[in-house]
Design an enzyme around this catalytic site. Structure first.
Site, PDB file in Angstrom:
ATOM      1  N   ASP A 116       0.845  -1.188   0.000  1.00 45.86           N
ATOM      2  CA  ASP A 116       0.000   0.000   0.000  1.00 45.86           C
ATOM      3  C   ASP A 116       0.885   1.243   0.000  1.00 45.86           C
ATOM      4  OD1 ASP A 116      -2.458   1.302  -0.018  1.00 45.86           O
ATOM      5  OD2 ASP A 116      -2.534   1.439   2.167  1.00 45.86           O
ATOM      6  N   HIS A 123      -3.377  14.109   1.028  1.00 46.17           N
ATOM      7  CA  HIS A 123      -3.579  13.226   2.187  1.00 46.17           C
ATOM      8  C   HIS A 123      -2.350  13.254   3.099  1.00 46.17           C
ATOM      9  CE1 HIS A 123      -4.687   9.677   4.537  1.00 46.17           C
ATOM     10  NE2 HIS A 123      -3.579   9.078   4.175  1.00 46.17           N
ATOM     11  N   GLU A 188     -10.409   4.092   4.151  1.00 48.27           N
ATOM     12  CA  GLU A 188      -9.542   4.884   3.272  1.00 48.27           C
ATOM     13  C   GLU A 188      -9.963   4.590   1.841  1.00 48.27           C
ATOM     14  OE1 GLU A 188      -5.362   4.244   4.212  1.00 48.27           O
ATOM     15  OE2 GLU A 188      -5.474   5.758   5.809  1.00 48.27           O
ATOM     16  N   GLU A 190      -9.328   4.265  -1.797  1.00 53.54           N
ATOM     17  CA  GLU A 190      -8.122   4.058  -2.604  1.00 53.54           C
ATOM     18  C   GLU A 190      -8.468   3.396  -3.928  1.00 53.54           C
ATOM     19  OE1 GLU A 190      -4.643   2.463  -0.748  1.00 53.54           O
ATOM     20  OE2 GLU A 190      -5.218   3.156   1.261  1.00 53.54           O
ATOM     21  N   ASP A 222      -9.027   0.591   2.373  1.00 51.89           N
ATOM     22  CA  ASP A 222      -7.993   0.186   3.335  1.00 51.89           C
ATOM     23  C   ASP A 222      -8.480   0.563   4.733  1.00 51.89           C
ATOM     24  OD1 ASP A 222      -5.625  -0.420   4.649  1.00 51.89           O
ATOM     25  OD2 ASP A 222      -4.675   1.483   4.112  1.00 51.89           O
ATOM     26  N   ARG A 226      -7.313   3.949  13.719  1.00 52.59           N
ATOM     27  CA  ARG A 226      -6.408   5.089  13.958  1.00 52.59           C
ATOM     28  C   ARG A 226      -5.770   5.055  15.341  1.00 52.59           C
ATOM     29  NH1 ARG A 226      -5.496   6.054   8.859  1.00 52.59           N
ATOM     30  NH2 ARG A 226      -7.325   6.779   7.725  1.00 52.59           N
ATOM     31  N   GLN A 229      -3.033   2.578  15.222  1.00 55.49           N
ATOM     32  CA  GLN A 229      -1.987   3.125  14.349  1.00 55.49           C
ATOM     33  C   GLN A 229      -1.112   4.153  15.081  1.00 55.49           C
ATOM     34  OE1 GLN A 229      -3.683   4.763  10.777  1.00 55.49           O
ATOM     35  NE2 GLN A 229      -1.717   5.255   9.853  1.00 55.49           N
ATOM     36  N   LYS A 242      -3.824  -1.876  10.139  1.00 55.06           N
ATOM     37  CA  LYS A 242      -4.255  -2.003   8.750  1.00 55.06           C
ATOM     38  C   LYS A 242      -4.603  -3.438   8.384  1.00 55.06           C
ATOM     39  CE  LYS A 242      -3.106   2.259   7.462  1.00 55.06           C
ATOM     40  NZ  LYS A 242      -4.020   3.159   6.738  1.00 55.06           N
ATOM     41  N   THR A 246      -8.934  -5.436   4.351  1.00 54.73           N
ATOM     42  CA  THR A 246      -8.875  -4.548   3.187  1.00 54.73           C
ATOM     43  C   THR A 246      -9.930  -5.064   2.220  1.00 54.73           C
ATOM     44  OG1 THR A 246      -6.479  -4.333   3.476  1.00 54.73           O
ATOM     45  CG2 THR A 246      -7.381  -3.624   1.350  1.00 54.73           C
ATOM     46  N   GLU A 356      -9.198  12.645   8.103  1.00 52.51           N
ATOM     47  CA  GLU A 356      -9.090  13.981   7.513  1.00 52.51           C
ATOM     48  C   GLU A 356     -10.427  14.719   7.524  1.00 52.51           C
ATOM     49  OE1 GLU A 356      -6.618  14.130   3.666  1.00 52.51           O
ATOM     50  OE2 GLU A 356      -7.079  12.014   3.985  1.00 52.51           O
TER      51      GLU A 356
END
Ligand code: CA
Length: 411
Positions: A116, A123, A188, A190, A222, A226, A229, A242, A246, A356
């Site tokens: 990834d 971002h 996420e 993607e 994805d 958080r 992470q 992660k 997915t 975000e």
């Protein structure tokens, strides 16, 4: 290069493929693996309107992998054959169709390796600003497409529920942690790219040839925790935040189908470095793909759009990710998957994850039910959508990638 298969005037004898707004007109021809109730055997399909063409029966193609491995010129020729089959109706051709509603979609292939990337500078700048306000972008960002090795074992097909993970969480950045349910599950948005022909170990892929190693793209979510992470990511990058899930969409839109939507990447500011020669892939290898995220909580009847962006705003292109990935001699193989990284653009409405969009939870989103979201709650369904439009071309779509967050396993 475009050819007769891209002619916007082409019509198929499959009438649902000619309807305005379909993701799958005869100019698209995405591949997906499926099975129907006839014999339960996995087959290679091609989406056409609201139908699936059985390409195993019609063309003797046993799997998507069998197509991925072909050199680009052979993949282009196959596309022309499939296009002719769906434009010119032969006797009995309709017996090769299965209604999409009766087709059980399967993963496109056994994915060998998954990497990834982090290729949206918007971002990377937003996330960097939250965590390192003085130093949002690392010095390497404009020199190489930053990435990490993900897990292929937890890649699931669209529609598969996603279990809220448990992990080590901290209140204080210095610890100590507790082991518990993630409270900050995020999506996420993607673009995933499945690779075609690979390279021999030890032999980098020349920049100018990197595009030919791409097979096609699909929507990719994805899923990210958080809070896990934040605690784990230094110094070696994301790991368990992660690898719990997915999601990928079942339909793989080929690079050939995307040809009318290929464009120059956004120009880099004059003060930014130009790519080193081994990453200078030669200009027009970005793609204009509109991408959206929709959310539906368990209490909502209809989903709500959270963001819309475009894949052409990425700082690094898929071909550059391929060239970089192989630049040390690492062998890439057909059926490997690369993720683009969260697709975010310059505007607030372009932010491709909740981290975000809610600015780390400080700007919650209000839903039509009066509920608020900082991160995902159990029962929330996230749907990614994507499509391409350009002057002189028929609109094509990537279908959708869907997943519902399920409660964590009881502890
Ligand atoms: Ca990601």
């Amino acid at each position: 290069m475009t050819d007769q298969t891209h002619d916007p005037a082409l019509q198929s004898w499959v009438e649902s493929a000619n309807e305005a707004g379909t993701d799958f007109p005869v100019q698209n021809l995405p591949y997906g693996m499926f099975r129907d109730s006839k014999d339960g055997r996995p087959r290679l399909g091609v989406a056409i309107g609201a139908q699936v063409l059985d390409a195993t029966a019609a063309f003797g193609l046993e799997s998507m992998k069998a197509v991925m491995e072909k050199p680009k010129a052979e993949r282009e020729e196959l596309r022309r054959r499939i296009s002719r089959f769906l434009v010119t109706r032969d006797r009995g051709a309709e017996s090769r169709l299965t209604p999409m509603a009766a087709a059980e979609m399967l993963p496109p292939c056994e994915i060998g390796d998954y990497s990834d990337f982090y290729a949206s500078i918007h971002h990377a700048t937003n996330v960097g600003t939250m965590f390192r306000p003085d130093n949002p972008l690392m010095p390497n960002y404009k020199w190489l497409p930053v990435g990490y090795h993900g897990r292929a074992s937890s890649i699931v097909l669209s529609g598969t529920p996603v279990r809220r993970p448990r992990g080590q969480l901290v209140d204080n950045p210095a610890g100590p942690p507790v082991y518990g349910e993630s409270r900050r599950v995020d999506y996420e948005l993607e673009v995933g790219a499945l690779l075609g022909p690979g390279n021999a170990m030890g032999e980098p892929i020349p920049a100018g040839q990197a595009a030919g190693h791409l097979f096609g793209v699909c929507l990719l979510n994805d899923w990210s925790a958080r809070d896990i992470q934040t605690w784990e990511y230094q110094p070696l990058g994301p790991f368990l935040s992660k690898s719990f899930a997915t999601s990928i969409a079942p339909w793989v839109v080929t690079m050939e189908a995307l040809e009318p939507f290929r464009c120059a990447p956004e120009p880099r500011p004059a003060s930014d470095p130009q790519p080193l020669p081994h990453l200078a892939t030669g200009g027009e290898d970005a793609y204009s793909i509109t991408l959206e995220v929709w959310l539906r909580s368990a209490r909502m009847a209809e989903p709500m759009r959270l963001s819309r962006g475009n894949f052409s705003t990425m700082y690094w292109t898929l071909a550059q990710m391929v060239a970089h990935h192989a630049s040390n001699g690492c062998p890439l193989r057909p059926g490997d998957l690369i993720g683009s990284g969260t697709v975010s653009g310059p505007l607030k409405e372009n932010r491709g994850c909740l981290l975000e969009a809610t600015w780390r939870g400080t700007e919650p989103i209000e839903l039509p039910t009066g509920e608020v979201r900082r991160f995902l709650e159990d029962g929330d369904e996230v749907t990614l959508r994507g499509w391409c439009e350009a002057a002189g071309a028929r609109r094509i779509g990537l279908g959708e990638c869907r997943g519902v967050v399920q409660a964590a396993v009881a502890h």
